[in-house]
Design an enzyme around this catalytic site. Structure first.
Site, PDB file in Angstrom:
ATOM      1  CB  SER A 327     149.560  12.905  97.242  1.00  0.00           C
ATOM      2  OG  SER A 327     148.664  13.944  96.876  1.00  0.00           O
ATOM      3  CE  LYS A 333     146.700   8.670  97.979  1.00  0.00           C
ATOM      4  NZ  LYS A 333     147.445   7.875  96.992  1.00  0.00           N
ATOM      5  CD  GLU A 340     151.149   3.258  91.418  1.00  0.00           C
ATOM      6  OE1 GLU A 340     151.945   4.195  91.163  1.00  0.00           O
ATOM      7  OE2 GLU A 340     150.242   3.345  92.270  1.00  0.00           O
TER       8      GLU A 340
END
Length: 473
Positions: A327, A333, A340
């Protein structure tokens, strides 16, 4: 000196870059199709060179190139032609194929591109001047001998796709299967709760769950084999409309035999050249298998993504390696980026299948399909993306993922679906009542059964033994 030269073809003069190995027909196509900026994929260019090499070899063996026809080649010129074909198939002239994918639907422009490059390079190899207008090794008369774009271009697509599947996709899928199988064996003693509809279900071993994913990859390997099998019949030998006009009766079979021997792929001459020239159903079938593989890979990656969710507010039953910050605003994070990436690859391939289906259904009229360049580009893109996406996912995520035994086992006793083990003792309806009460009170099924003395302690321990629930009883 100028930076261009002038060549002539049947339509007149054309200016093209002075040092280009391609000729007038290629340059016309470059000017006519300034569409996407995407050229044919290298795998297809290399396959065109290989098909031209096999065709020239067959024509030599059949006495055509050095025969008594118009402008026969010498042995030295034939050797040079074969050598030039191999240089194209080896990727040495990729920069000489500048034509856009979205070109003439038969691929004639790219076929002539190959013919011109090979002819000019062959002339150069025998010490000739490739810029002279009268070509001693001619793009049409010699390089394209016994051929039409309508049979050789789809042949090259089949060859390129079959090689990409065998050399890249199948090994990537097989390695993914091996890694998942290894993890399944390592984690056979890690107990966890199952989930159906994303809701708590009965227990299973983490190894069983991952073993199911490994089986999906095993089936994907088989589907990749079927994808290759769908394109083993080659149209070469059909020439313009499938009749084989202007070619030796044995040319198609001989060319296929040469390609099979060279590649190790069991290519064969098409059973019916009119079908093989007119339809691209083999490519549609091939890509349908790739679509199924993409669906599997999406599912596998998404399951791994869910199992690794957290680390505190998700499942976190699997720990994935930290690869990059997740992030730009939330410090610390980390996201499941490889999952993905593969899911996006799979989405692209599933979308590509619609392109292939439309081209196959709507592009073939009478004796020719006129959507072949985009079909070749698309099927090769799908095979390449699946292979490279799977390899990256395997090496960067699966190899290094770890089981979070504590998180897996912590949820088992809390699961309301543990009550399923009591069905043989108290029946479905009473078990359902217990499950609802346990949810309302926050108690475990075991605690509630003991409180209500539902069954004996011995039966309770047997009924709620989570390992016993991971196999038939």
């Amino acid at each position: 000196m100028t930076d261009y030269r002038v060549e002539r073809d049947s339509m007149g003069e054309v200016r093209l870059p002075s040092g280009a190995y391609y000729g007038a027909q290629t340059q016309r196509a470059v000017e006519n199709f300034p569409v996407s900026g995407e050229t044919l994929p290298p795998a297809l260019i290399h396959a065109m060179g290989l098909v031209k090499w096999a065709a020239a070899k067959a024509n030599r063996e059949l006495g055509k190139l050095t025969g008594t026809g118009k402008h026969p080649l010498s042995d030295a010129q034939t050797d040079a032609l074969l050598a030039a074909c191999r240089e194209v198939s080896d990727g040495k002239f990729d920069d000489q194929f500048p034509i856009d994918v979205y070109q003439t639907g038969s691929g004639t422009s790219s076929n002539m591109n190959a013919n011109e490059v090979i002819a000019n390079r062959a002339i150069e190899l025998v010490g000739g001047d490739r810029f002279l207008p009268d070509k001693p090794i001619h793009p049409n008369d010699h390089v394209n001998m016994g051929q039409s774009t309508n049979d050789t271009f789809p042949t090259a697509i089949h060859v390129a796709a079959a090689l990409e599947i065998r050399r890249q996709l199948i090994p990537a899928l097989e390695r993914c299967r091996e890694v998942l199988s290894s993890k399944a064996a390592q984690w056979k003693d890690v107990l966890k709760i199952g989930r159906t509809h994303l809701a708590d279900a009965t227990p299973l071993a983490l190894g069983q769950e991952i073993g199911g994913l490994a089986r999906q990859l095993e089936l994907s390997v088989q589907r990749a084999g079927r994808a290759q099998a769908a394109i083993l019949e080659l149209p070469v030998g059909g020439t313009a409309v499938g009749s084989g006009i202007n070619t030796h009766p044995q040319f198609g079979r001989r060319t296929c035999e040469i390609l099979a021997a060279e590649t190790g792929v069991a290519f064969v001459e098409a059973a019916d050249h009119f079908e093989a020239n007119a339809q691209r159903d083999g490519l549609v079938e091939c890509h349908g298998q790739l679509r199924c593989i993409a669906s599997t890979l999406f599912n596998v990656a998404n399951n791994i993504r869910w199992l690794s969710s957290g680390p505190r507010c998700g499942f976190y039953e699997i720990k994935l390696p930290d690869l990059q910050p997740g992030s730009s605003i939330m410090p610390g994070k980390v996201n499941p980026v490889m999952c993905e990436s593969l899911m996006q690859v799979a989405a692209r391939v599933m979308g590509n299948d619609q392109t292939i289906a439309v081209c196959g259904a709507a592009g073939g009229q009478f004796q020719l399909n006129i959507m072949m360049p985009v079909m070749g580009h698309t099927v090769l893109e799908s095979a390449r993306l699946l292979a490279q996406g799977t390899a990256a996912f395997t090496d960067l995520a699966l190899v290094h993922m770890e089981a979070n035994r504590e998180a897996c086992e912590a949820a088992v006793e809390k699961s309301l679906s543990m009550v399923t083990g009591l069905n043989p003792y108290i029946g479905y309806e009473q078990a359902a009542v217990l499950a609802k009460e346990a949810f309302k009170t926050g108690k475990t099924i075991r605690e509630l059964c003991r409180e209500k003395n539902v069954v004996s302690e011995e039966d309770l321990n047997q009924a709620l033994d989570p390992w016993r629930m991971t196999r038939p009883t």
